[in-house]
Scaffold this motif. Structure first.
Motif, PDB file in Angstrom:
ATOM      1  N   ALA A  57       0.858  -1.190   0.000  1.00  0.00           N
ATOM      2  CA  ALA A  57       0.000   0.000   0.000  1.00  0.00           C
ATOM      3  C   ALA A  57       0.889   1.233   0.000  1.00  0.00           C
ATOM      4  O   ALA A  57       1.895   1.286   0.697  1.00  0.00           O
ATOM      5  N   HIS A  58       0.515   2.226  -0.808  1.00  0.00           N
ATOM      6  CA  HIS A  58       1.267   3.476  -0.821  1.00  0.00           C
ATOM      7  C   HIS A  58       0.287   4.643  -0.792  1.00  0.00           C
ATOM      8  O   HIS A  58      -0.902   4.443  -0.554  1.00  0.00           O
ATOM      9  N   THR A  59       0.784   5.868  -1.010  1.00  0.00           N
ATOM     10  CA  THR A  59      -0.066   7.033  -0.772  1.00  0.00           C
ATOM     11  C   THR A  59      -0.072   7.981  -1.976  1.00  0.00           C
ATOM     12  O   THR A  59       0.381   9.121  -1.871  1.00  0.00           O
ATOM     13  N   ILE A  95      -2.104  11.583   4.147  1.00  0.00           N
ATOM     14  CA  ILE A  95      -1.195  10.439   4.054  1.00  0.00           C
ATOM     15  C   ILE A  95      -1.346   9.538   5.273  1.00  0.00           C
ATOM     16  O   ILE A  95      -1.438   8.315   5.155  1.00  0.00           O
ATOM     17  N   ILE A  96      -1.376  10.137   6.442  1.00  0.00           N
ATOM     18  CA  ILE A  96      -1.511   9.348   7.667  1.00  0.00           C
ATOM     19  C   ILE A  96      -2.833   8.599   7.680  1.00  0.00           C
ATOM     20  O   ILE A  96      -2.893   7.406   8.023  1.00  0.00           O
ATOM     21  N   GLY A  97      -3.907   9.262   7.260  1.00  0.00           N
ATOM     22  CA  GLY A  97      -5.203   8.589   7.206  1.00  0.00           C
ATOM     23  C   GLY A  97      -5.201   7.426   6.234  1.00  0.00           C
ATOM     24  O   GLY A  97      -5.772   6.359   6.520  1.00  0.00           O
ATOM     25  N   MET A  98      -4.554   7.596   5.093  1.00  0.00           N
ATOM     26  CA  MET A  98      -4.512   6.529   4.105  1.00  0.00           C
ATOM     27  C   MET A  98      -3.725   5.321   4.618  1.00  0.00           C
ATOM     28  O   MET A  98      -4.146   4.164   4.446  1.00  0.00           O
ATOM     29  N   LEU A  99      -2.601   5.559   5.270  1.00  0.00           N
ATOM     30  CA  LEU A  99      -1.805   4.444   5.790  1.00  0.00           C
ATOM     31  C   LEU A  99      -2.520   3.734   6.933  1.00  0.00           C
ATOM     32  O   LEU A  99      -2.509   2.503   7.023  1.00  0.00           O
ATOM     33  N   PHE A 146      -8.319  -2.287  -0.366  1.00  0.00           N
ATOM     34  CA  PHE A 146      -7.561  -1.077  -0.153  1.00  0.00           C
ATOM     35  C   PHE A 146      -6.639  -0.917  -1.330  1.00  0.00           C
ATOM     36  O   PHE A 146      -6.491  -1.822  -2.140  1.00  0.00           O
ATOM     37  N   ARG A 147      -6.000   0.227  -1.433  1.00  0.00           N
ATOM     38  CA  ARG A 147      -5.114   0.474  -2.586  1.00  0.00           C
ATOM     39  C   ARG A 147      -3.869  -0.404  -2.454  1.00  0.00           C
ATOM     40  O   ARG A 147      -3.047  -0.217  -1.577  1.00  0.00           O
ATOM     41  N   ASN A 148      -3.773  -1.377  -3.329  1.00  0.00           N
ATOM     42  CA  ASN A 148      -2.677  -2.347  -3.290  1.00  0.00           C
ATOM     43  C   ASN A 148      -1.962  -2.300  -4.633  1.00  0.00           C
ATOM     44  O   ASN A 148      -2.554  -2.595  -5.668  1.00  0.00           O
TER      45      ASN A 148
END
Length: 314
Positions: free
Chosen positions: A93-95, A290-294, A307-309
């Motif tokens: 997962a990245h941002t 970014i923090i929310g996405m991680l 999730f974004r993979n």
């Protein structure tokens, strides 16, 4: 769902705001290579946290036999061995997206900073020189041409904003982008020749290593300005320093460097160069996103939600 007892392995230094946010939900454990350069084994670890600049290699994955997710702060994945992750069934997962606008804004800011001598004039004022000297003229921005290397998310946003401030936009990349309203120029040196500003927004990695070399800088010419918000590896820094020393380009705005944070100190000598500490995406708004996405990626990876993979493209 991950419980508070689960551990996130931190394999490179990460910003304090990210550490603090993740510490509220997980136990964080720092992990580093041993004196022999090898990664210590850490069975039972299911999540590893890294950054685009540090990445994650196959050796790290081998040392974490139970790893399920690599959570990466940043867009770039060129330093993560995606083939190794896929072979081991490890999600990545990245941002992306959340930093597109801020990074594009920064490219435009660097164009103005270099062209209009914004930073140079600030130093002039702070040194108390205004009473006895005059600043040299700056360069007009509107009416000039902007060549963009890499018309991805960030490149497209830079292109729209560049057109909005009166620049003529052209672009280069591996291939023309269907529907792009700007002329495509296949050769980067030819794009540089047609540009007053050459803006780098392409990915790093072997395919773009030293893409901007002495030939491209020569084509950019004595009135041309280089803007790099992509990766330091894209530019041959020795060739850039030589071009600046010899006045073969007009200046540069650099947010990334070949080695960070130990960048080439020769760059400090140039008044026509604006240097930034890999800072283009660092706004309060982007950090929060970014923090929310991680946090969401780590949580959802363990409750079977999508999730974004980067591996599965979900």
């Amino acid at each position: 769902m991950i419980s508070a007892a689960d551990t996130v392995l931190v394999v490179t230094p990460v910003p304090k705001d990210l550490r603090d946010a993740l510490s509220a939900d997980y136990a964080l454990r720092d992990h580093a290579r041993g004196g022999d350069g090898a990664w210590p084994s850490a069975p039972g670890i299911r999540v590893a946290l890294t950054t685009s600049m540090a990445g994650a290699d196959a050796a790290l994955m081998d040392a974490l036999p139970d790893l399920a997710l690599i959570a990466c702060q940043g867009v770039g994945l060129d330093k993560i061995d995606l083939d190794a992750a896929k072979a081991r069934g490890i999600a990545v997962a990245h941002t992306p997206d959340v930093l597109t606008q801020d990074t594009a804004d920064f490219a435009i800011a660097l164009i103005y900073a270099v062209s209009r001598n914004i930073v140079r004039a600030d130093r002039f004022m702070r040194a108390g020189r205004w009473a006895s000297e005059r600043m040299i003229p700056s360069r007009r921005v509107s009416g000039k041409s902007c060549g963009i290397v890499g018309l991805g998310r960030i490149g497209e946003t830079v292109a729209r904003q560049a057109a909005g401030i009166g620049l003529t936009v052209r672009y280069s990349g591996p291939r023309p982008k269907p529907g792009a309203p700007y002329p495509f120029v296949a050769d980067v040196a030819e794009l540089a020749r047609q540009s007053d500003y050459l803006v780098l927004t392409c990915p790093g990695g072997p395919a773009t290593q030293h893409l901007v070399d002495a030939r491209v800088l020569e084509a950019l010419g004595p009135d041309g300005i280089l803007i790099n918000i992509s990766r330091g590896s894209v530019v041959d820094e020795a060739a850039l320093v030589a071009a600046l020393q010899e006045g073969r380009i007009a200046g540069a705005g650099l947010d990334v460097f070949a080695v960070e944070p130990q960048f080439d100190q020769a760059l400090l000598a140039f008044e026509n160069v604006v240097l930034q500490p890999h800072y283009a995406s660092i706004t309060f708004e982007t950090r929060k996103a970014i923090i929310g996405m991680l946090r969401a990626a780590i949580a959802k990876a363990f409750d079977s939600s999508t999730f974004r993979n980067r591996i599965s493209k979900t």
